[in-house]
Each structure stands twice: as structure tokens, then as C-alpha cells.
Design a protein around this motif. Sequence first.
Motif, PDB file in Angstrom:
ATOM      1  N   VAL A   1      20.035   8.039  16.684  1.00  9.33           N
ATOM      2  CA  VAL A   1      20.948   8.660  17.647  1.00  9.33           C
ATOM      3  C   VAL A   1      22.377   8.480  17.152  1.00  9.33           C
ATOM      4  CG1 VAL A   1      21.784   8.700  20.013  1.00  9.33           C
ATOM      5  CG2 VAL A   1      19.369   8.222  19.550  1.00  9.33           C
TER       6      VAL A   1
ATOM      7  N   GLY B   1      18.528  12.350  12.877  1.00  7.80           N
ATOM      8  CA  GLY B   1      19.037  12.381  14.236  1.00  7.80           C
ATOM      9  C   GLY B   1      19.348  13.809  14.652  1.00  7.80           C
ATOM     10  N   GLN B   2      19.843  13.942  15.867  1.00  9.96           N
ATOM     11  CA  GLN B   2      20.161  15.272  16.419  1.00  9.96           C
ATOM     12  C   GLN B   2      21.549  15.747  16.027  1.00  9.96           C
ATOM     13  OE1 GLN B   2      17.934  17.290  18.169  1.00  9.96           O
ATOM     14  NE2 GLN B   2      16.598  15.735  17.262  1.00  9.96           N
TER      15      GLN B   2
ATOM     16  N   GLN C   1       7.470   5.513  13.073  1.00 13.26           N
ATOM     17  CA  GLN C   1       8.533   6.426  13.467  1.00 13.26           C
ATOM     18  C   GLN C   1       9.843   5.691  13.607  1.00 13.26           C
ATOM     19  OE1 GLN C   1       8.738   9.680  14.053  1.00 13.26           O
ATOM     20  NE2 GLN C   1       6.591  10.235  13.682  1.00 13.26           N
TER      21      GLN C   1
ATOM     22  N   GLN D   1      13.648   6.430  15.301  1.00 10.67           N
ATOM     23  CA  GLN D   1      14.490   7.304  16.109  1.00 10.67           C
ATOM     24  C   GLN D   1      15.951   7.017  15.785  1.00 10.67           C
ATOM     25  OE1 GLN D   1      11.934   5.359  17.889  1.00 10.67           O
ATOM     26  NE2 GLN D   1      10.639   7.072  17.275  1.00 10.67           N
TER      27      GLN D   1
ATOM     28  N   ALA E   1      19.548   3.093  15.266  1.00 12.16           N
ATOM     29  CA  ALA E   1      18.144   3.299  14.935  1.00 12.16           C
ATOM     30  C   ALA E   1      17.254   2.453  15.813  1.00 12.16           C
ATOM     31  CB  ALA E   1      17.900   2.955  13.472  1.00 12.16           C
ATOM     32  N   SER E   2      16.105   2.988  16.131  1.00 11.17           N
ATOM     33  CA  SER E   2      15.090   2.233  16.865  1.00 11.17           C
ATOM     34  C   SER E   2      13.733   2.616  16.311  1.00 11.17           C
ATOM     35  CB  SER E   2      15.160   2.524  18.362  1.00 11.17           C
ATOM     36  OG  SER E   2      14.942   3.893  18.622  1.00 11.17           O
ATOM     37  N   GLY E   3      12.734   1.808  16.633  1.00 14.80           N
ATOM     38  CA  GLY E   3      11.402   2.086  16.135  1.00 14.80           C
ATOM     39  C   GLY E   3      11.036   1.110  15.035  1.00 14.80           C
TER      40      GLY E   3
ATOM     41  N   TYR F   1      13.432  10.876   8.396  1.00  8.86           N
ATOM     42  CA  TYR F   1      13.810  10.887   9.811  1.00  8.86           C
ATOM     43  C   TYR F   1      15.263  11.340   9.936  1.00  8.86           C
ATOM     44  CZ  TYR F   1       9.658   7.975   9.963  1.00  8.86           C
ATOM     45  OH  TYR F   1       8.386   7.495   9.806  1.00  8.86           O
TER      46      TYR F   1
END
Length: 122
Positions: free
Chosen positions: A5, A113-114, A1, A3, A24-26, A111
Motif C-alpha cells: 500500500v 501496489g495500487q 502473498q 500486499q 508491506a504486509s503478508g 507483487y
Amino acid sequence: QVQLVESGGGLVQAGGSLRLSCAASGRTFIGYGMGWFRQAPGKEREFVAAINWSGGSTSIADSVKGRFTISRDNTKNTVYLQMNSLRPEDTAKYYCAAAYSSGSTAGLYDYWGQGTQVTVSS
């Protein structure tokens, strides 16, 4: 995954500039191509810019070419969208996305983001 933001959106006057960031993270960020898309109310999601995993290859939509630049810093797991000479028609929610191979098609991206809102006043 992975993530994602986004940040950096806001209200700006026409002709102004904003820089969007996507952290990004994950999973390992360096393995992913990254893209920016935008969606205005009542309109379909639209490709804005993409960059490959190394930053050595980019693509920019014709509607923003010469005004927007995409870049990435793999040491910071962050991709940027520098937006200059903003116009009211750039008003939209901006999303970053990650894919194993970058491109202009939203379906390539795994993937998302919001999103961050960009509003350009005339």
C-alpha cells in the motif's frame, strides 16, 4: 502473498519535495527486494529506483539520480522514496513492487501496489 500500500503522493510545486511510503504486509518483507516505478498518462511504466532485501544495495534511474533516494526500514515493513527538486516531468502515478531479487525490469516483480499519484505543478 505480499500486499503493498503506497501513500504520500499529492500535489507539489516544482522544486518541492515529497516522501512516498510503501507499507508491506503478508509474507516476510525482509526477504524481498523492492522497487519503485512510475507511469504517466499515455506512457509506459518506467523504472525509478530499487533496493535489495537488506538495504545495502540500491539503483536509481538516470532521470532521477541526485534527486530521488530509496530506503527501507525492515522493522516497519516499509520502503520509502524521497523525492527532492521535483519537476513537472516527474508527474505520474508511482507504484511500489516486491520481488525476490530487485532490479530495473518490471517483469522481475511479483507483487504490486495500487499506486499513488504525484503531480508537480510548474
